[in-house]
Design a protein around this motif. Structure first.
Motif, PDB file in Angstrom:
ATOM      1  N   THR A 157      17.476 -47.046  -5.245  1.00 18.53           N
ATOM      2  CA  THR A 157      17.628 -47.005  -6.698  1.00 18.53           C
ATOM      3  C   THR A 157      17.304 -48.356  -7.326  1.00 18.53           C
ATOM      4  O   THR A 157      16.629 -48.437  -8.359  1.00 18.53           O
ATOM      5  CB  THR A 157      19.063 -46.578  -7.066  1.00 18.53           C
ATOM      6  N   SER A 160      13.704 -48.812  -7.347  1.00 16.40           N
ATOM      7  CA  SER A 160      13.068 -47.917  -8.317  1.00 16.40           C
ATOM      8  C   SER A 160      13.067 -48.506  -9.718  1.00 16.40           C
ATOM      9  O   SER A 160      12.145 -48.265 -10.498  1.00 16.40           O
ATOM     10  CB  SER A 160      13.784 -46.563  -8.337  1.00 16.40           C
ATOM     11  N   ARG A 161      14.089 -49.274 -10.057  1.00 16.08           N
ATOM     12  CA  ARG A 161      14.208 -49.781 -11.427  1.00 16.08           C
ATOM     13  C   ARG A 161      14.013 -51.295 -11.521  1.00 16.08           C
ATOM     14  O   ARG A 161      14.421 -51.917 -12.502  1.00 16.08           O
ATOM     15  CB  ARG A 161      15.563 -49.380 -11.998  1.00 16.08           C
ATOM     16  N   LEU A 183      14.261 -40.715  -5.890  1.00 12.76           N
ATOM     17  CA  LEU A 183      13.380 -41.836  -6.215  1.00 12.76           C
ATOM     18  C   LEU A 183      12.605 -41.526  -7.490  1.00 12.76           C
ATOM     19  O   LEU A 183      11.390 -41.655  -7.568  1.00 12.76           O
ATOM     20  CB  LEU A 183      12.412 -42.118  -5.059  1.00 12.76           C
ATOM     21  N   VAL A 186       9.951 -44.004  -9.059  1.00 16.46           N
ATOM     22  CA  VAL A 186       9.943 -45.208  -8.230  1.00 16.46           C
ATOM     23  C   VAL A 186       8.563 -45.867  -8.243  1.00 16.46           C
ATOM     24  O   VAL A 186       7.536 -45.204  -8.257  1.00 16.46           O
ATOM     25  CB  VAL A 186      10.361 -44.863  -6.779  1.00 16.46           C
ATOM     26  N   LYS A 187       8.554 -47.191  -8.258  1.00 20.94           N
ATOM     27  CA  LYS A 187       7.302 -47.958  -8.277  1.00 20.94           C
ATOM     28  C   LYS A 187       6.986 -48.412  -6.851  1.00 20.94           C
ATOM     29  O   LYS A 187       7.557 -49.376  -6.349  1.00 20.94           O
ATOM     30  CB  LYS A 187       7.428 -49.148  -9.232  1.00 20.94           C
ATOM     31  N   LEU A 203      10.765 -37.183  -6.153  1.00 19.88           N
ATOM     32  CA  LEU A 203       9.806 -38.252  -6.447  1.00 19.88           C
ATOM     33  C   LEU A 203       9.064 -37.961  -7.743  1.00 19.88           C
ATOM     34  O   LEU A 203       7.928 -38.392  -7.929  1.00 19.88           O
ATOM     35  CB  LEU A 203       8.816 -38.383  -5.291  1.00 19.88           C
ATOM     36  N   ALA A 206       6.788 -40.540  -9.638  1.00 21.12           N
ATOM     37  CA  ALA A 206       6.681 -41.713  -8.756  1.00 21.12           C
ATOM     38  C   ALA A 206       5.321 -42.376  -8.892  1.00 21.12           C
ATOM     39  O   ALA A 206       4.298 -41.706  -9.036  1.00 21.12           O
ATOM     40  CB  ALA A 206       6.923 -41.301  -7.307  1.00 21.12           C
TER      41      ALA A 206
END
Length: 307
Positions: A157, A160-161, A183, A186-187, A203, A206
Protein backbone atom coordinates in the motif's frame (compact mmCIF):
# COMPACT_ATOMS: atom_id res chain seq x y z
CA UNK A 1 38.01 40.37 21.23
CA UNK A 2 41.41 41.92 20.53
CA UNK A 3 41.14 40.81 16.88
CA UNK A 4 37.73 42.46 16.52
CA UNK A 5 39.03 45.66 18.15
CA UNK A 6 42.04 45.73 15.80
CA UNK A 7 39.77 45.27 12.74
CA UNK A 8 37.56 48.15 13.84
CA UNK A 9 40.57 50.42 14.37
CA UNK A 10 41.83 49.62 10.87
CA UNK A 11 38.37 50.04 9.38
CA UNK A 12 37.65 53.38 10.99
CA UNK A 13 41.19 54.65 10.63
CA UNK A 14 43.52 53.93 7.70
CA UNK A 15 40.93 52.13 5.56
CA UNK A 16 38.37 54.93 5.96
CA UNK A 17 41.01 57.52 5.11
CA UNK A 18 42.15 55.57 2.05
CA UNK A 19 38.61 54.98 0.81
CA UNK A 20 37.52 58.64 1.15
CA UNK A 21 37.89 60.72 -2.05
CA UNK A 22 38.37 63.95 -0.08
CA UNK A 23 41.70 65.37 -1.30
CA UNK A 24 39.99 68.45 -2.71
CA UNK A 25 37.94 69.08 0.48
CA UNK A 26 38.90 70.97 3.59
CA UNK A 27 37.75 71.29 7.19
CA UNK A 28 34.21 70.24 8.11
CA UNK A 29 33.35 68.97 4.60
CA UNK A 30 36.29 66.61 4.64
CA UNK A 31 35.34 65.29 8.10
CA UNK A 32 31.72 64.74 7.02
CA UNK A 33 32.77 62.74 3.95
CA UNK A 34 35.08 60.56 6.05
CA UNK A 35 32.32 59.92 8.60
CA UNK A 36 29.98 58.90 5.78
CA UNK A 37 32.65 56.52 4.48
CA UNK A 38 33.04 55.01 7.97
CA UNK A 39 29.26 54.47 8.22
CA UNK A 40 29.18 52.79 4.81
CA UNK A 41 32.05 50.49 5.76
CA UNK A 42 30.43 49.60 9.08
CA UNK A 43 27.13 48.84 7.34
CA UNK A 44 28.90 46.61 4.83
CA UNK A 45 30.74 44.73 7.55
CA UNK A 46 27.49 44.37 9.51
CA UNK A 47 25.78 42.91 6.45
CA UNK A 48 28.59 40.41 6.00
CA UNK A 49 28.30 39.38 9.63
CA UNK A 50 24.54 38.87 9.27
CA UNK A 51 24.99 36.81 6.08
CA UNK A 52 27.68 34.70 7.70
CA UNK A 53 25.45 34.10 10.68
CA UNK A 54 22.52 33.14 8.44
CA UNK A 55 24.70 30.73 6.47
CA UNK A 56 26.00 29.16 9.66
CA UNK A 57 22.46 28.83 11.03
CA UNK A 58 21.23 27.24 7.79
CA UNK A 59 24.13 24.80 7.79
CA UNK A 60 23.49 23.91 11.41
CA UNK A 61 19.77 23.40 10.69
CA UNK A 62 20.57 21.17 7.69
CA UNK A 63 22.97 18.99 9.69
CA UNK A 64 20.52 18.75 12.59
CA UNK A 65 17.67 17.87 10.25
CA UNK A 66 19.80 15.30 8.40
CA UNK A 67 20.74 13.74 11.72
CA UNK A 68 17.08 13.52 12.76
CA UNK A 69 16.12 11.83 9.48
CA UNK A 70 18.99 9.37 9.83
CA UNK A 71 17.91 8.53 13.36
CA UNK A 72 14.32 7.99 12.20
CA UNK A 73 15.49 5.77 9.34
CA UNK A 74 17.66 3.67 11.66
CA UNK A 75 14.80 3.24 14.13
CA UNK A 76 12.35 2.25 11.35
CA UNK A 77 14.78 -0.37 9.99
CA UNK A 78 15.07 -1.82 13.47
CA UNK A 79 11.28 -2.04 13.69
CA UNK A 80 11.09 -3.91 10.37
CA UNK A 81 13.28 -6.63 11.86
CA UNK A 82 11.03 -7.05 14.90
CA UNK A 83 9.14 -10.27 15.66
CA UNK A 84 6.06 -8.22 16.60
CA UNK A 85 3.60 -7.29 13.84
CA UNK A 86 2.72 -3.94 15.41
CA UNK A 87 6.37 -2.87 15.42
CA UNK A 88 6.88 -3.96 11.81
CA UNK A 89 3.82 -1.94 10.80
CA UNK A 90 5.16 1.03 12.71
CA UNK A 91 8.45 0.74 10.83
CA UNK A 92 6.67 0.59 7.46
CA UNK A 93 4.61 3.70 8.13
CA UNK A 94 7.58 5.51 9.65
CA UNK A 95 9.45 4.90 6.39
CA UNK A 96 6.46 6.26 4.48
CA UNK A 97 6.58 9.50 6.48
CA UNK A 98 10.32 9.74 5.93
CA UNK A 99 9.87 9.21 2.17
CA UNK A 100 7.18 11.90 2.03
CA UNK A 101 9.37 14.45 3.81
CA UNK A 102 12.74 13.71 2.22
CA UNK A 103 13.38 13.60 -1.54
CA UNK A 104 16.91 12.44 -0.75
CA UNK A 105 15.66 9.29 1.02
CA UNK A 106 12.93 8.39 -1.48
CA UNK A 107 14.88 5.80 -3.47
CA UNK A 108 16.35 4.18 -0.38
CA UNK A 109 12.94 3.76 1.25
CA UNK A 110 11.41 2.30 -1.94
CA UNK A 111 14.20 -0.26 -2.25
CA UNK A 112 13.99 -1.18 1.45
CA UNK A 113 10.22 -1.77 1.23
CA UNK A 114 10.62 -3.84 -1.93
CA UNK A 115 13.33 -5.93 -0.23
CA UNK A 116 11.06 -6.38 2.80
CA UNK A 117 8.28 -7.70 0.53
CA UNK A 118 10.67 -10.06 -1.28
CA UNK A 119 11.97 -11.48 1.99
CA UNK A 120 8.58 -11.71 3.70
CA UNK A 121 6.63 -13.10 0.72
CA UNK A 122 9.27 -15.14 -1.07
CA UNK A 123 8.01 -18.13 -3.04
CA UNK A 124 9.27 -21.60 -2.28
CA UNK A 125 10.87 -23.31 -5.31
CA UNK A 126 8.01 -25.82 -5.46
CA UNK A 127 5.50 -22.98 -5.87
CA UNK A 128 7.22 -21.91 -9.08
CA UNK A 129 6.42 -25.21 -10.79
CA UNK A 130 3.53 -24.76 -13.21
CA UNK A 131 1.20 -27.47 -14.45
CA UNK A 132 0.23 -27.67 -18.09
CA UNK A 133 -2.73 -25.89 -19.69
CA UNK A 134 -5.95 -27.01 -18.13
CA UNK A 135 -4.22 -28.20 -14.96
CA UNK A 136 -5.56 -27.53 -11.49
CA UNK A 137 -3.26 -24.58 -10.92
CA UNK A 138 -4.55 -22.77 -13.99
CA UNK A 139 -7.68 -21.63 -12.19
CA UNK A 140 -8.27 -19.44 -9.18
CA UNK A 141 -11.32 -19.24 -6.98
CA UNK A 142 -12.24 -15.96 -5.31
CA UNK A 143 -14.08 -17.89 -2.60
CA UNK A 144 -12.08 -17.90 0.58
CA UNK A 145 -9.42 -15.70 -0.99
CA UNK A 146 -6.73 -14.67 1.44
CA UNK A 147 -4.47 -11.75 0.77
CA UNK A 148 -0.82 -11.30 1.73
CA UNK A 149 0.19 -10.99 5.39
CA UNK A 150 -0.80 -7.71 7.01
CA UNK A 151 2.70 -6.25 6.99
CA UNK A 152 3.33 -7.22 3.36
CA UNK A 153 0.02 -5.64 2.31
CA UNK A 154 0.94 -2.49 4.26
CA UNK A 155 4.27 -2.27 2.41
CA UNK A 156 2.45 -2.74 -0.91
CA UNK A 157 0.00 0.00 0.00
CA UNK A 158 2.82 2.41 0.84
CA UNK A 159 4.51 1.66 -2.48
CA UNK A 160 1.18 2.15 -4.27
CA UNK A 161 0.77 5.70 -2.96
CA UNK A 162 4.38 6.85 -2.88
CA UNK A 163 5.13 10.37 -4.22
CA UNK A 164 5.77 10.89 -7.92
CA UNK A 165 9.54 11.33 -8.13
CA UNK A 166 12.35 10.09 -10.41
CA UNK A 167 13.60 6.69 -9.26
CA UNK A 168 17.00 5.17 -9.89
CA UNK A 169 15.93 1.56 -10.39
CA UNK A 170 12.75 -0.35 -11.23
CA UNK A 171 11.09 -2.06 -8.28
CA UNK A 172 12.08 -5.71 -7.91
CA UNK A 173 9.25 -8.00 -6.74
CA UNK A 174 10.30 -11.10 -8.63
CA UNK A 175 9.09 -14.48 -7.35
CA UNK A 176 6.91 -13.01 -4.61
CA UNK A 177 3.63 -14.44 -3.31
CA UNK A 178 1.12 -11.59 -3.50
CA UNK A 179 -2.05 -13.59 -4.09
CA UNK A 180 -5.18 -11.58 -3.32
CA UNK A 181 -3.18 -8.40 -2.75
CA UNK A 182 -4.83 -4.99 -3.10
CA UNK A 183 -2.75 -2.82 -5.43
CA UNK A 184 -5.26 -0.29 -6.72
CA UNK A 185 -3.50 2.15 -9.06
CA UNK A 186 -0.10 0.87 -7.99
CA UNK A 187 2.84 2.52 -9.78
CA UNK A 188 5.08 -0.32 -10.97
CA UNK A 189 6.32 0.97 -14.31
CA UNK A 190 9.21 -1.19 -15.48
CA UNK A 191 9.00 -3.33 -12.34
CA UNK A 192 10.30 -6.90 -12.27
CA UNK A 193 7.40 -9.20 -11.36
CA UNK A 194 8.72 -12.28 -13.10
CA UNK A 195 7.05 -15.44 -11.77
CA UNK A 196 5.17 -13.44 -9.14
CA UNK A 197 1.93 -14.94 -7.86
CA UNK A 198 -0.88 -12.42 -8.10
CA UNK A 199 -3.90 -14.68 -8.40
CA UNK A 200 -7.04 -12.79 -7.43
CA UNK A 201 -5.11 -9.56 -6.86
CA UNK A 202 -6.84 -6.24 -7.37
CA UNK A 203 -4.77 -4.25 -9.85
CA UNK A 204 -7.42 -1.92 -11.25
CA UNK A 205 -5.76 1.11 -12.81
CA UNK A 206 -2.29 -0.28 -12.11
CA UNK A 207 0.61 1.44 -13.87
CA UNK A 208 2.57 -1.50 -15.30
CA UNK A 209 4.04 0.00 -18.45
CA UNK A 210 7.14 -1.92 -19.48
CA UNK A 211 6.88 -4.25 -16.50
CA UNK A 212 8.31 -7.77 -16.63
CA UNK A 213 5.42 -10.14 -15.88
CA UNK A 214 6.92 -13.15 -17.58
CA UNK A 215 5.35 -16.35 -16.23
CA UNK A 216 3.46 -14.37 -13.60
CA UNK A 217 0.30 -15.93 -12.15
CA UNK A 218 -2.64 -13.55 -12.53
CA UNK A 219 -5.58 -15.94 -12.71
CA UNK A 220 -8.79 -14.22 -11.63
CA UNK A 221 -7.01 -10.91 -11.05
CA UNK A 222 -8.95 -7.69 -11.51
CA UNK A 223 -6.94 -5.48 -13.87
CA UNK A 224 -9.56 -3.12 -15.26
CA UNK A 225 -8.06 -0.07 -16.94
CA UNK A 226 -4.56 -1.33 -16.18
CA UNK A 227 -1.75 0.29 -18.16
CA UNK A 228 0.35 -2.53 -19.64
CA UNK A 229 1.88 -0.85 -22.68
CA UNK A 230 5.11 -2.57 -23.63
CA UNK A 231 4.85 -5.06 -20.77
CA UNK A 232 6.32 -8.55 -21.07
CA UNK A 233 3.58 -11.09 -20.35
CA UNK A 234 5.25 -14.05 -22.02
CA UNK A 235 3.67 -17.30 -20.78
CA UNK A 236 1.82 -15.41 -18.07
CA UNK A 237 -1.31 -16.98 -16.58
CA UNK A 238 -4.36 -14.73 -16.95
CA UNK A 239 -7.22 -17.20 -17.07
CA UNK A 240 -10.44 -15.54 -15.97
CA UNK A 241 -8.73 -12.21 -15.33
CA UNK A 242 -10.79 -9.03 -15.61
CA UNK A 243 -8.99 -6.86 -18.17
CA UNK A 244 -11.77 -4.49 -19.16
CA UNK A 245 -10.35 -1.57 -21.18
CA UNK A 246 -6.80 -2.57 -20.24
CA UNK A 247 -4.11 -1.12 -22.50
CA UNK A 248 -1.70 -3.64 -24.03
CA UNK A 249 -0.26 -1.60 -26.90
CA UNK A 250 3.10 -3.09 -27.84
CA UNK A 251 2.91 -5.69 -25.07
CA UNK A 252 4.31 -9.19 -25.52
CA UNK A 253 1.59 -11.83 -24.94
CA UNK A 254 3.52 -14.73 -26.44
CA UNK A 255 1.94 -18.02 -25.34
CA UNK A 256 -0.01 -16.17 -22.65
CA UNK A 257 -2.91 -18.06 -21.04
CA UNK A 258 -6.01 -15.87 -21.50
CA UNK A 259 -8.77 -18.48 -21.46
CA UNK A 260 -12.00 -16.96 -20.19
CA UNK A 261 -10.40 -13.56 -19.59
CA UNK A 262 -12.53 -10.45 -20.01
CA UNK A 263 -10.72 -8.24 -22.52
CA UNK A 264 -13.75 -6.23 -23.51
CA UNK A 265 -12.70 -2.86 -24.88
CA UNK A 266 -9.00 -3.67 -24.37
CA UNK A 267 -6.37 -1.96 -26.51
CA UNK A 268 -4.18 -4.55 -28.22
CA UNK A 269 -2.65 -2.65 -31.13
CA UNK A 270 0.84 -3.87 -31.96
CA UNK A 271 0.65 -6.45 -29.18
CA UNK A 272 2.33 -9.80 -29.84
CA UNK A 273 -0.36 -12.48 -29.51
CA UNK A 274 1.51 -15.34 -31.14
CA UNK A 275 0.58 -18.56 -29.38
CA UNK A 276 -1.76 -16.83 -26.92
CA UNK A 277 -4.59 -19.05 -25.62
CA UNK A 278 -7.89 -17.17 -26.05
CA UNK A 279 -10.62 -19.80 -25.79
CA UNK A 280 -13.81 -18.33 -24.26
CA UNK A 281 -12.09 -14.96 -23.80
CA UNK A 282 -14.33 -11.91 -24.23
CA UNK A 283 -12.78 -9.59 -26.82
CA UNK A 284 -15.93 -7.67 -27.72
CA UNK A 285 -14.96 -4.09 -28.53
CA UNK A 286 -11.26 -4.83 -28.21
CA UNK A 287 -8.94 -3.10 -30.64
CA UNK A 288 -7.25 -5.88 -32.61
CA UNK A 289 -5.73 -6.34 -36.01
CA UNK A 290 -7.89 -8.31 -38.45
CA UNK A 291 -5.44 -11.22 -38.26
CA UNK A 292 -5.55 -11.32 -34.44
CA UNK A 293 -9.34 -11.07 -34.48
CA UNK A 294 -9.57 -14.00 -36.90
CA UNK A 295 -7.12 -16.06 -34.81
CA UNK A 296 -9.07 -15.33 -31.63
CA UNK A 297 -12.33 -16.29 -33.28
CA UNK A 298 -10.83 -19.56 -34.51
CA UNK A 299 -9.99 -20.45 -30.89
CA UNK A 300 -13.54 -19.83 -29.70
CA UNK A 301 -13.08 -16.33 -28.30
CA UNK A 302 -15.95 -13.84 -28.37
CA UNK A 303 -15.03 -11.14 -30.86
CA UNK A 304 -16.72 -8.48 -32.96
CA UNK A 305 -17.88 -9.46 -36.41
CA UNK A 306 -14.91 -10.26 -38.63
CA UNK A 307 -14.92 -7.97 -41.64
Amino acid sequence: MLLLTGMLVLLLGPIAWWATPAKHLQGKDKADVRNATRQTLLAAVGGLVVLSGAAFTARTFYLTRRGQLTDRYTKAIGQLASDRLTERLGGIYALEHLMAESDQDHNTVVEVLAAFIRESASLEPAALTATGPGGAENTFSREGRQGPPTDVQAALTVLSRRPERPERNPINLTRTDLKGGVLLGVKLQGANLKQARLEGAILDGAQLQGANLKEARLQGASMRWAQLQGANLTRAWLQGAGLLAAQFEGACLFETQLQGAVLEGAWLEDAILLGAKLRDANLIGALLTDADRAAAWSQGAYVDEIR
